[in-house]
Design a protein around this motif. Structure first.
Motif, short mmCIF file in Angstrom:
data_model
loop_
_atom_site.label_atom_id
_atom_site.label_comp_id
_atom_site.label_asym_id
_atom_site.label_seq_id
_atom_site.Cartn_x
_atom_site.Cartn_y
_atom_site.Cartn_z
N SER A 112 3.10 28.38 19.47
CA SER A 112 1.95 28.84 20.23
C SER A 112 0.77 29.01 19.28
O SER A 112 0.90 29.61 18.21
N THR A 113 -0.40 28.50 19.69
CA THR A 113 -1.58 28.68 18.85
C THR A 113 -1.93 30.15 18.72
O THR A 113 -2.40 30.59 17.68
N ALA A 114 -1.68 30.91 19.76
CA ALA A 114 -1.99 32.35 19.71
C ALA A 114 -1.20 33.05 18.61
O ALA A 114 -1.72 33.91 17.89
N SER A 115 0.07 32.65 18.45
CA SER A 115 0.90 33.29 17.44
C SER A 115 0.46 32.90 16.04
O SER A 115 0.69 33.64 15.07
N LEU A 116 -0.20 31.75 15.90
CA LEU A 116 -0.66 31.30 14.59
C LEU A 116 -2.01 31.89 14.22
O LEU A 116 -2.31 32.05 13.05
N VAL A 117 -2.83 32.20 15.21
CA VAL A 117 -4.19 32.66 14.95
C VAL A 117 -4.25 34.16 14.74
O VAL A 117 -4.76 34.66 13.74
N GLY A 118 -3.71 34.93 15.68
CA GLY A 118 -3.78 36.38 15.59
C GLY A 118 -5.22 36.85 15.48
O GLY A 118 -6.08 36.46 16.27
N ASP A 119 -5.48 37.66 14.46
CA ASP A 119 -6.83 38.16 14.23
C ASP A 119 -7.61 37.32 13.23
O ASP A 119 -8.70 37.70 12.79
N GLU A 120 -7.05 36.18 12.86
CA GLU A 120 -7.70 35.34 11.86
C GLU A 120 -8.93 34.64 12.44
O GLU A 120 -9.02 34.37 13.64
N LYS A 121 -9.88 34.34 11.55
CA LYS A 121 -11.03 33.52 11.91
C LYS A 121 -10.79 32.12 11.36
O LYS A 121 -10.76 31.93 10.14
N ILE A 122 -10.61 31.16 12.28
CA ILE A 122 -10.23 29.81 11.90
C ILE A 122 -11.47 28.93 11.74
O ILE A 122 -12.37 28.94 12.58
N GLY A 123 -11.50 28.18 10.66
CA GLY A 123 -12.57 27.22 10.43
C GLY A 123 -12.00 25.84 10.14
O GLY A 123 -10.89 25.72 9.62
N LYS A 128 -18.39 31.13 4.36
CA LYS A 128 -18.27 32.49 3.80
C LYS A 128 -19.06 33.50 4.63
O LYS A 128 -18.57 34.60 4.90
N ARG A 129 -20.26 33.12 5.04
CA ARG A 129 -21.07 34.05 5.85
C ARG A 129 -20.39 34.36 7.17
O ARG A 129 -20.51 35.48 7.69
N ASP A 130 -19.69 33.39 7.72
CA ASP A 130 -19.00 33.59 9.00
C ASP A 130 -17.68 34.33 8.85
O ASP A 130 -17.03 34.64 9.86
N GLY A 131 -17.27 34.60 7.62
CA GLY A 131 -16.06 35.36 7.40
C GLY A 131 -14.78 34.62 7.75
O GLY A 131 -13.78 35.24 8.15
N ILE A 132 -14.78 33.30 7.61
CA ILE A 132 -13.59 32.50 7.91
C ILE A 132 -12.44 32.94 6.99
O ILE A 132 -12.62 33.09 5.79
N THR A 133 -11.26 33.12 7.58
CA THR A 133 -10.10 33.54 6.79
C THR A 133 -9.05 32.45 6.65
O THR A 133 -8.21 32.52 5.75
N LYS A 134 -9.07 31.46 7.53
CA LYS A 134 -8.17 30.32 7.43
C LYS A 134 -8.98 29.05 7.64
O LYS A 134 -9.71 28.94 8.63
N LEU A 135 -8.83 28.11 6.71
CA LEU A 135 -9.65 26.90 6.75
C LEU A 135 -8.77 25.65 6.71
O LEU A 135 -7.87 25.53 5.87
N VAL A 136 -9.05 24.73 7.62
CA VAL A 136 -8.41 23.41 7.62
C VAL A 136 -9.45 22.40 7.16
O VAL A 136 -10.52 22.28 7.77
N VAL A 137 -9.17 21.69 6.10
CA VAL A 137 -10.08 20.69 5.55
C VAL A 137 -9.66 19.32 6.06
O VAL A 137 -8.52 18.90 5.86
N LEU A 138 -10.60 18.63 6.71
CA LEU A 138 -10.28 17.36 7.37
C LEU A 138 -11.29 16.28 6.96
O LEU A 138 -12.37 16.18 7.53
N PRO A 139 -10.97 15.46 5.97
CA PRO A 139 -11.85 14.34 5.62
C PRO A 139 -11.90 13.34 6.77
O PRO A 139 -10.86 13.02 7.36
N LEU A 140 -13.08 12.83 7.06
CA LEU A 140 -13.23 11.88 8.16
C LEU A 140 -13.02 10.44 7.69
O LEU A 140 -13.71 9.52 8.12
N TYR A 141 -12.06 10.27 6.80
CA TYR A 141 -11.62 8.94 6.37
C TYR A 141 -10.18 8.79 6.85
O TYR A 141 -9.30 9.52 6.39
N PRO A 142 -9.89 7.86 7.77
CA PRO A 142 -8.52 7.74 8.28
C PRO A 142 -7.51 7.46 7.19
O PRO A 142 -6.42 8.05 7.16
N GLN A 143 -7.87 6.57 6.25
CA GLN A 143 -6.98 6.22 5.16
C GLN A 143 -7.44 6.95 3.90
O GLN A 143 -8.64 7.09 3.65
#
Length: 446
Positions: free
Chosen positions: A92-103, A213-228
């Motif tokens: 469940s996404t809810a169980s993964l997010v909790g009180d975290e701020k996702i970016g 940083k200003r938005d207080g993100i606590t969990k970050l997923v980095v996604l390059p927009l290069y498929p390969q």
């Protein structure tokens, strides 16, 4: 001071790319890096793409020895394969997010938005040591050399950008992709903020990080927009991020992960097949059309000497798309070639321009160009493919020409990117400890 002649001699051997080319740089070092007990070089030496999962590049690299054997890597990574292959996850996404701020941080090249931006954009490009690698003795010339090259190349580059409307549409398209991804994530019950970080123009990666940083993100997923994945596209951006994270206490402690490549994902493959199938219908005899995949090239040494997985991933990507088309009873002939080569060194073959000429000589009359390494329209699709290669094809005897558009904000594609982000969340927390340990190791060696 070096004369222009001396500078040109240096350029002949150290500048294998043009401003139109994406940054592809030789990684000459054979250092071994490990993240959370997993050796990162294994990702570059293996063609088993299900192992390319969370991080080829871990922010806060630590140089380690000995390197773990491959069987240990496979054992450690096997639960993570769904990030690339798009298999369903039972959580469940809810169980993964909790009180975290996702970016989510989308990484891309960047491009000049006006003709006035062209020369400073080129300076930023060529000032990158990953683009022009000078011998240690001449490294103090990095910025003066970048200034010289950017001034010399700017007039010709401006002509190209003027022909596509006066600037690159890359920022506008990437911003739109970010907004559509944000909407898709919210629809999938993941309230996340999406940021755009460009390597060589606004908004720079540094600007995106400051907003994160200003938005207080606590969990970050980095996604390059290069498929390969390439060690010099996604890799170049990730190396920059690594240097930013290493020097910032907030970022060192922020949990984060990287989705290094996603060319195998079902949604991406389906979206590409959909676009190809649609464009084929514009021909009088769709079954007779040669499907022509054109990918951005890299110097051959990057693959053979530096271990870049780009060529292997590109070839597998094309095979997967054609397999999907075959399921739809589309069995056209197809080929893959590489565009945008410059300089005296040998690049990946076959070359796009030479292949077009040969196809014309062989009697091919209908050609559908598919820009396979790009998800956004920019100068390489709008000018190089749409103008230069189309003109070459018609001169070579090809009578019918078509081009598949870049994915842009195609709904299936965006939804699949959202799924990739969600599927990465169980592994976001894994890096923070490693970052702290790496920093401690670095301090010990000061």
């Amino acid at each position: 001071m070096l004369t222009v002649n001396v500078i040109c001699v240096i350029l002949k051997f150290v500048v294998p790319c043009s401003d139109r080319a994406l940054p592809r740089a030789v990684c000459t070092s054979q250092r071994m890096y490990r993240f959370a007990g997993v050796p990162n070089e294994a990702y570059l030496s293996s063609n088993t793409s299900t192992n390319y999962v969370v991080s080829r590049y871990s922010f806060g690299w630590s140089e380690t020895q000995p390197i773990l054997p491959n069987q240990s890597v496979n054992k450690d990574l096997s639960p993570l394969a769904a990030l690339v292959t798009s298999k369903s996850q039972n959580f469940s996404t809810a169980s993964l997010v909790g009180d975290e701020k996702i970016g989510v941080l989308l990484l891309n090249l960047g491009g000049p938005e006006t003709l006035e931006d062209v020369q400073p954009f080129l300076f930023n490009l060529f000032a990158d040591p990953d683009i022009i690698r000078l011998p240690r003795l001449f490294r103090f010339l990095q910025k003066p050399l970048a200034q010289f090259i950017s001034v010399v190349r700017a007039p010709k580059s401006k002509e190209g950008y003027a022909s596509i409307g006066g600037g690159s549409p890359l920022r506008r398209i990437t911003d739109a992709q970010a907004e559509e991804l944000r909407k898709s994530l919210w629809e999938k019950n993941l309230p996340a903020k999406v940021y755009v970080g460009m390597r060589y123009w606004h908004p720079f990666t540094e600007e995106a990080i400051e907003q994160i940083k200003r938005d207080g993100i606590t969990k970050l997923v980095v996604l390059p927009l290069y498929p390969q994945f390439s060690i010099s596209t996604s890799g170049s951006s990730l190396r920059l991020l690594e240097s930013i994270f290493r020097e910032d206490e907030y970022l060192v402690n922020m949990q984060h992960t990287v989705i290094p490549s996603w060319y195998q994902r079902e949604g991406y493959i389906t979206a590409m097949a959909n676009l190809i199938e649609k464009e084929l219908q514009n021909f009088d005899s769709p079954e007779q059309v040669m499907i022509f995949f054109s990918a951005h090239g890299v110097p051959l040494a990057y693959v053979e000497e530096a271990g870049d997985p780009y060529k292997a991933e590109m070839e597998e990507c094309v095979d997967l798309i054609m397999e999907e088309l075959e399921k739809r009873k589309i069995t056209n002939a197809y080929t893959l070639a590489y565009q945008s080569r410059v300089g005296p060194v040998e690049w990946l073959k076959p070359y796009t321009d030479e292949t077009i000429i040969k196809l014309g000589q062989k009697g091919v009359k209908s050609l559908l160009a598919v820009p396979i390494s790009f998800v956004s329209e920019h100068i390489e699709t709008l000018e190089e493919i749409d103008v230069e290669y189309k003109e070459l094809a018609l001169k070579s005897g090809i009578e019918k020409w078509g081009r598949v558009p870049a994915l842009g904000c195609e709904a299936t594609f965006i939804s699949d990117l959202a799924d990739a982000v969600i599927e990465s969340l169980p592994y976001v927390g894994a890096m923070a400890v490693s970052n702290l340990e790496a920093r401690q190791v670095s301090l010990l060696h000061l």
